[in-house]
Design a protein around this motif. Structure first.
Motif, PDB file in Angstrom:
ATOM      1  N   ASP A 230     -30.756   2.907  19.435  1.00 37.57           N
ATOM      2  CA  ASP A 230     -32.141   3.270  19.721  1.00 37.57           C
ATOM      3  C   ASP A 230     -32.757   2.363  20.783  1.00 37.57           C
ATOM      4  O   ASP A 230     -33.776   2.699  21.373  1.00 37.57           O
ATOM      5  CB  ASP A 230     -32.977   3.162  18.445  1.00 37.57           C
ATOM      6  N   LEU A 231     -32.149   1.225  21.015  1.00 37.11           N
ATOM      7  CA  LEU A 231     -32.743   0.277  21.949  1.00 37.11           C
ATOM      8  C   LEU A 231     -32.443   0.608  23.411  1.00 37.11           C
ATOM      9  O   LEU A 231     -33.038   0.015  24.311  1.00 37.11           O
ATOM     10  CB  LEU A 231     -32.262  -1.150  21.638  1.00 37.11           C
ATOM     11  N   LYS A 249     -31.071  -9.864  40.700  1.00 33.50           N
ATOM     12  CA  LYS A 249     -29.664  -9.890  40.312  1.00 33.50           C
ATOM     13  C   LYS A 249     -29.412  -8.966  39.129  1.00 33.50           C
ATOM     14  O   LYS A 249     -30.332  -8.657  38.370  1.00 33.50           O
ATOM     15  CB  LYS A 249     -29.264 -11.319  39.910  1.00 33.50           C
ATOM     16  N   MET A 250     -28.162  -8.612  38.961  1.00 27.88           N
ATOM     17  CA  MET A 250     -27.782  -7.827  37.796  1.00 27.88           C
ATOM     18  C   MET A 250     -28.106  -8.651  36.542  1.00 27.88           C
ATOM     19  O   MET A 250     -27.844  -9.842  36.502  1.00 27.88           O
ATOM     20  CB  MET A 250     -26.293  -7.503  37.849  1.00 27.88           C
ATOM     21  N   PHE A 251     -28.667  -7.982  35.539  1.00 25.56           N
ATOM     22  CA  PHE A 251     -29.104  -8.680  34.329  1.00 25.56           C
ATOM     23  C   PHE A 251     -27.911  -8.922  33.385  1.00 25.56           C
ATOM     24  O   PHE A 251     -27.495 -10.049  33.195  1.00 25.56           O
ATOM     25  CB  PHE A 251     -30.205  -7.847  33.674  1.00 25.56           C
ATOM     26  N   ALA A 252     -27.363  -7.854  32.847  1.00 25.62           N
ATOM     27  CA  ALA A 252     -26.201  -7.985  31.964  1.00 25.62           C
ATOM     28  C   ALA A 252     -25.125  -7.033  32.455  1.00 25.62           C
ATOM     29  O   ALA A 252     -25.434  -5.930  32.909  1.00 25.62           O
ATOM     30  CB  ALA A 252     -26.574  -7.660  30.525  1.00 25.62           C
ATOM     31  N   ARG A 253     -23.878  -7.452  32.326  1.00 20.88           N
ATOM     32  CA  ARG A 253     -22.787  -6.623  32.858  1.00 20.88           C
ATOM     33  C   ARG A 253     -22.380  -5.518  31.899  1.00 20.88           C
ATOM     34  O   ARG A 253     -22.154  -4.391  32.289  1.00 20.88           O
ATOM     35  CB  ARG A 253     -21.576  -7.525  33.119  1.00 20.88           C
ATOM     36  N   PHE A 254     -22.273  -5.858  30.624  1.00 25.83           N
ATOM     37  CA  PHE A 254     -21.874  -4.850  29.643  1.00 25.83           C
ATOM     38  C   PHE A 254     -23.023  -4.588  28.681  1.00 25.83           C
ATOM     39  O   PHE A 254     -23.692  -5.519  28.227  1.00 25.83           O
ATOM     40  CB  PHE A 254     -20.656  -5.319  28.839  1.00 25.83           C
ATOM     41  N   TRP A 255     -23.191  -3.326  28.382  1.00 21.36           N
ATOM     42  CA  TRP A 255     -24.211  -2.937  27.399  1.00 21.36           C
ATOM     43  C   TRP A 255     -23.504  -2.302  26.220  1.00 21.36           C
ATOM     44  O   TRP A 255     -22.824  -1.289  26.357  1.00 21.36           O
ATOM     45  CB  TRP A 255     -25.229  -1.988  28.042  1.00 21.36           C
ATOM     46  N   PHE A 256     -23.669  -2.941  25.077  1.00 22.67           N
ATOM     47  CA  PHE A 256     -22.922  -2.595  23.863  1.00 22.67           C
ATOM     48  C   PHE A 256     -23.917  -2.049  22.842  1.00 22.67           C
ATOM     49  O   PHE A 256     -24.813  -2.772  22.406  1.00 22.67           O
ATOM     50  CB  PHE A 256     -22.265  -3.890  23.374  1.00 22.67           C
ATOM     51  N   HIS A 257     -23.772  -0.775  22.509  1.00 28.35           N
ATOM     52  CA  HIS A 257     -24.727  -0.161  21.574  1.00 28.35           C
ATOM     53  C   HIS A 257     -24.033   0.425  20.357  1.00 28.35           C
ATOM     54  O   HIS A 257     -23.016   1.093  20.481  1.00 28.35           O
ATOM     55  CB  HIS A 257     -25.564   0.906  22.285  1.00 28.35           C
ATOM     56  N   VAL A 258     -24.616   0.193  19.219  1.00 29.88           N
ATOM     57  CA  VAL A 258     -24.024   0.601  17.948  1.00 29.88           C
ATOM     58  C   VAL A 258     -24.730   1.855  17.427  1.00 29.88           C
ATOM     59  O   VAL A 258     -25.959   1.901  17.381  1.00 29.88           O
ATOM     60  CB  VAL A 258     -24.130  -0.533  16.902  1.00 29.88           C
ATOM     61  N   ARG A 259     -23.926   2.814  17.028  1.00 29.00           N
ATOM     62  CA  ARG A 259     -24.436   4.090  16.548  1.00 29.00           C
ATOM     63  C   ARG A 259     -25.147   3.919  15.199  1.00 29.00           C
ATOM     64  O   ARG A 259     -24.694   3.163  14.339  1.00 29.00           O
ATOM     65  CB  ARG A 259     -23.240   5.034  16.381  1.00 29.00           C
ATOM     66  N   PHE A 260     -26.161   4.706  15.010  1.00 27.65           N
ATOM     67  CA  PHE A 260     -26.863   4.718  13.730  1.00 27.65           C
ATOM     68  C   PHE A 260     -25.956   5.264  12.638  1.00 27.65           C
ATOM     69  O   PHE A 260     -25.079   6.075  12.901  1.00 27.65           O
ATOM     70  CB  PHE A 260     -28.091   5.618  13.825  1.00 27.65           C
ATOM     71  N   LEU A 261     -26.231   4.855  11.423  1.00 26.47           N
ATOM     72  CA  LEU A 261     -25.460   5.405  10.321  1.00 26.47           C
ATOM     73  C   LEU A 261     -26.262   6.480   9.596  1.00 26.47           C
ATOM     74  O   LEU A 261     -27.467   6.630   9.777  1.00 26.47           O
ATOM     75  CB  LEU A 261     -25.039   4.296   9.355  1.00 26.47           C
ATOM     76  N   LEU A 262     -25.532   7.220   8.776  1.00 25.99           N
ATOM     77  CA  LEU A 262     -26.133   8.215   7.894  1.00 25.99           C
ATOM     78  C   LEU A 262     -25.965   7.699   6.471  1.00 25.99           C
ATOM     79  O   LEU A 262     -25.039   6.949   6.192  1.00 25.99           O
ATOM     80  CB  LEU A 262     -25.357   9.523   8.006  1.00 25.99           C
ATOM     81  N   VAL A 263     -26.833   8.105   5.583  1.00 25.47           N
ATOM     82  CA  VAL A 263     -26.657   7.749   4.179  1.00 25.47           C
ATOM     83  C   VAL A 263     -26.549   9.042   3.387  1.00 25.47           C
ATOM     84  O   VAL A 263     -27.456   9.873   3.432  1.00 25.47           O
ATOM     85  CB  VAL A 263     -27.826   6.885   3.660  1.00 25.47           C
ATOM     86  N   GLU A 264     -25.414   9.194   2.712  1.00 21.24           N
ATOM     87  CA  GLU A 264     -25.126  10.433   1.975  1.00 21.24           C
ATOM     88  C   GLU A 264     -25.334  11.640   2.891  1.00 21.24           C
ATOM     89  O   GLU A 264     -25.919  12.648   2.490  1.00 21.24           O
ATOM     90  CB  GLU A 264     -25.999  10.538   0.718  1.00 21.24           C
ATOM     91  N   GLY A 265     -24.893  11.505   4.119  1.00 21.79           N
ATOM     92  CA  GLY A 265     -24.925  12.635   5.041  1.00 21.79           C
ATOM     93  C   GLY A 265     -26.259  12.901   5.704  1.00 21.79           C
ATOM     94  O   GLY A 265     -26.397  13.851   6.470  1.00 21.79           O
ATOM     95  N   GLU A 266     -27.247  12.063   5.411  1.00 25.89           N
ATOM     96  CA  GLU A 266     -28.547  12.308   6.005  1.00 25.89           C
ATOM     97  C   GLU A 266     -29.093  11.051   6.654  1.00 25.89           C
ATOM     98  O   GLU A 266     -28.701   9.938   6.312  1.00 25.89           O
ATOM     99  CB  GLU A 266     -29.538  12.767   4.940  1.00 25.89           C
ATOM    100  N   LYS A 267     -29.990  11.260   7.561  1.00 30.63           N
ATOM    101  CA  LYS A 267     -30.606  10.111   8.191  1.00 30.63           C
ATOM    102  C   LYS A 267     -31.304   9.275   7.124  1.00 30.63           C
ATOM    103  O   LYS A 267     -31.964   9.811   6.249  1.00 30.63           O
ATOM    104  CB  LYS A 267     -31.629  10.576   9.243  1.00 30.63           C
ATOM    105  N   MET A 268     -31.116   7.979   7.236  1.00 33.02           N
ATOM    106  CA  MET A 268     -31.730   7.105   6.245  1.00 33.02           C
ATOM    107  C   MET A 268     -33.248   7.070   6.463  1.00 33.02           C
ATOM    108  O   MET A 268     -33.704   6.764   7.563  1.00 33.02           O
ATOM    109  CB  MET A 268     -31.153   5.700   6.389  1.00 33.02           C
ATOM    110  N   SER A 269     -33.979   7.404   5.424  1.00 34.35           N
ATOM    111  CA  SER A 269     -35.435   7.324   5.568  1.00 34.35           C
ATOM    112  C   SER A 269     -36.065   7.139   4.206  1.00 34.35           C
ATOM    113  O   SER A 269     -35.512   7.548   3.188  1.00 34.35           O
ATOM    114  CB  SER A 269     -35.983   8.585   6.232  1.00 34.35           C
TER     115      SER A 269
END
Length: 494
Positions: A230-231, A249-269
């Motif tokens: 999301d970031l 100048k270039m800020f960061a060379r690699f951008w590493f993003h982690v996928r959101f998870l689901l809880v019991e098949g649904e978005k956690m909310s």
RNA sequence: GGCGCGGUACCCAAGUGGUAAGGGAGAGGUCUGCAAAACCUUUAUGCGUCGGUUCGAUUCCGACCCGCGCCUCCA
């Protein structure tokens, strides 16, 4: 082979190359400390932890910095609601975050706090103003002028071409030149916490801290910047805009993003009732190692479906690994070495390395270790494992655990901490029977258990099975699992 | 609407242009005084649906269905 990682900037898996030889400078966006961390937060932090661990295992020295966002709208609002200062409010949750991170096996990065860098942030804004990249509005807020950064949108692949030159817009309460311009610095509102600085009173906007602190700690250009998916927009896009337009100048060379998870098949909310903090799960009696295992078993770019069934399965999988290690540590082996076991250990190590080098494919690394466990267990059954094979097999297992960190059984001690914390927050009622049992089981000392086992063994030797079974049942009830092997009795806690 | 990701056995979940890793669960078996642990066998002619390319597709292309994410501060 070397590490290959997906780079959000290029939308491709690339060879991971560092600016300085064998040194990685990386930054991860950490928590906003306004509440207890949930499992989604920890999935992200865990993924970065694994990355960091693997880089070290691969021979890099790693400078890993994470920020703690300890000032934002929500914090200010909640602190006011509770009638405490911002510092008091955030100190509690920062502490909780550190405890939770340790509980789930995260190696602590260098932590930096937003509120410890207020003057630097003000200075950063002043320099942007000098360059006419930032501007002040009538109320004393400062905004970033997106029109000054043509590459805006390059990370999130958004095209803002049509909007940049739009006329001055009245935008709610603020007076921005363009609707897309984002706040660098927010003027104080009545009754809200603020800092007095060289650019006036107020507080930093969200994106500013990460630019300022990452560059201060790691330099104007560093190797990798990480966070939840999301970031990507707007947070990281804005960090890039303000940083690169200031330094050129270039800020960061690699951008590493982690996928959101689901809880019991649904978005956690919260509204769906499937929202869980780490502590919620431990209160229900789940082991930290099970949670860590489940959260790390799916590669970070894939959606992970977090389920309670999966948590049970994870616990069994971890037990299998622990049992295997205990079997290696406790048996009696004939001298010598079996070439098959030696090559099995080597192959496994190679497979794990190749899997992790392939954009951190944790699922394949697990497959490799389980393959070894199965084959080595079979060899153990047929007495084909010899003394000198043990260190080789254990080394492969340790290599796995350097990254996955689930073998060390300190679950009970960690669960006890949560057990003791619960009443302090009025959460006694949420303590599950399983947690209660786990904590109680931990009370039994090793010596007590050994004594019972000796008693049980004596009964067995005299073939008094009735009495030995009674003793075993007693221990089982207390959470101790007994295994009679040809090399004697092994025991472990449930 | 724009951009992006995914749909694989009972569950979780890898992967590949040549016919499906691994874990859990189930069933049968070996071992054991009984257990536990462990091992062996077994469980997808099938990888959302329909077309196309190909000697051959689950893997490539297209359409469709479903799920998910970002597009005003949620990891």
């Amino acid at each position: 082979m070397a590490l290959r990682l997906y780079n959000t900037m290029s939308s491709q898996v690339e060879d991971f190359q560092t600016i300085r030889d064998k040194e990685v400078r990386m930054y991860a966006c950490g928590p906003t400390v306004y509440d207890y961390g949930h499992i989604g937060n920890f999935r992200t932090f865990l993924a970065v932890d694994m990355l960091q661990r693997f880089l070290r295992q691969s021979g890099y020295s790693v400078r890993y910095v994470m920020n703690i966002t300890d000032v934002d709208d929500k914090i200010i609002r909640n602190a006011a609601r509770d009638g405490v200062s911002v510092q008091q409010y955030t100190a509690k949750y920062e502490k909780a975050f550190l405890e939770d991170s340790a509980m789930i096996g995260i190696q602590q990065p260098t932590l930096v706090r937003a509120t410890d860098h207020i003057p630097q942030m003000a200075d950063f804004v002043a320099r942007l103003v000098e360059k006419d990249i930032a501007y002040r509005t009538d109320d004393g807020s400062y905004y970033f002028r997106i029109a000054k950064f043509p590459a805006y949108g390059k990370l999130s692949k958004k095209d803002f071409g049509g909007m940049i030159d739009s006329a001055r817009v009245e935008f709610d309460e603020y007076d921005k030149d363009s609707a897309r311009d984002f706040a660098l610095w927010k003027a104080p509102k009545p009754g809200e916490a603020f800092w007095s600085t060289s650019i006036g009173a107020g507080r930093p906007g969200w994106h500013l801290e990460c630019s300022v602190m990452s560059m201060e700690e790691l330099g104007e250009t560093f190797d990798l910047h990480a966070g939840g998916e999301d970031l990507v927009f707007p947070h990281h896009e804005n960090e890039i805009a303000q940083s690169e337009s200031l330094t050129g100048k270039m800020f960061a060379r690699f951008w590493f993003h982690v996928r959101f998870l689901l809880v019991e098949g649904e978005k956690m909310s919260k509204s769906l009732g499937n929202f869980f903090t780490l502590r919620d799960l431990v209160l229900k009696g789940h082991k930290p190692s099970s949670i860590r295992y489940l959260l790390t078993s799916v590669p970070y770019r894939n959606q992970l479906n977090f389920t309670f069934d999966g948590l049970k399965q994870a616990a069994v999988s971890v037990d299998r690994l622990r049992n295997f290690r205990q079997r290696l540590n406790c048996g009696n082996f004939s001298p010598g070495s079996n070439p098959e076991m030696q090559s099995l250990a080597t192959e496994t190590t190679d497979r794990m390395k190749a899997a992790l080098e392939d954009d951190l494919n944790t699922a394949q690394a697990q497959a490799a270790i389980f393959e070894m466990v199965r084959r080595a267990n079979a060899a153990l059954d047929s007495n084909a494992v010899q003394k000198e094979d043990i260190p080789s097999l254990l080394a492969a297992l340790e290599k796995f655990d350097d990254i996955f960190a689930v073998l060390n059984d300190d679950d009970a001690a960690k669960m006890k901490q949560v057990f003791e914390w619960a009443p302090t927050e009025g959460r006694d009622k949420d303590i599950g029977a399983e947690l209660r049992d786990a904590v109680q089981f931990a009370q039994l000392s090793g010596a007590d258990i050994e004594n019972k086992i000796a008693e049980m063994e004596a009964a067995r030797r005299s073939r008094n099975f009735k009495s030995s079974d009674a003793l075993r049942t007693e221990l089982t009830t207390a959470g101790i699992i007994i295994e009679n092997t040809k090399d004697g009795v092994r025991w472990r806690r449930k």
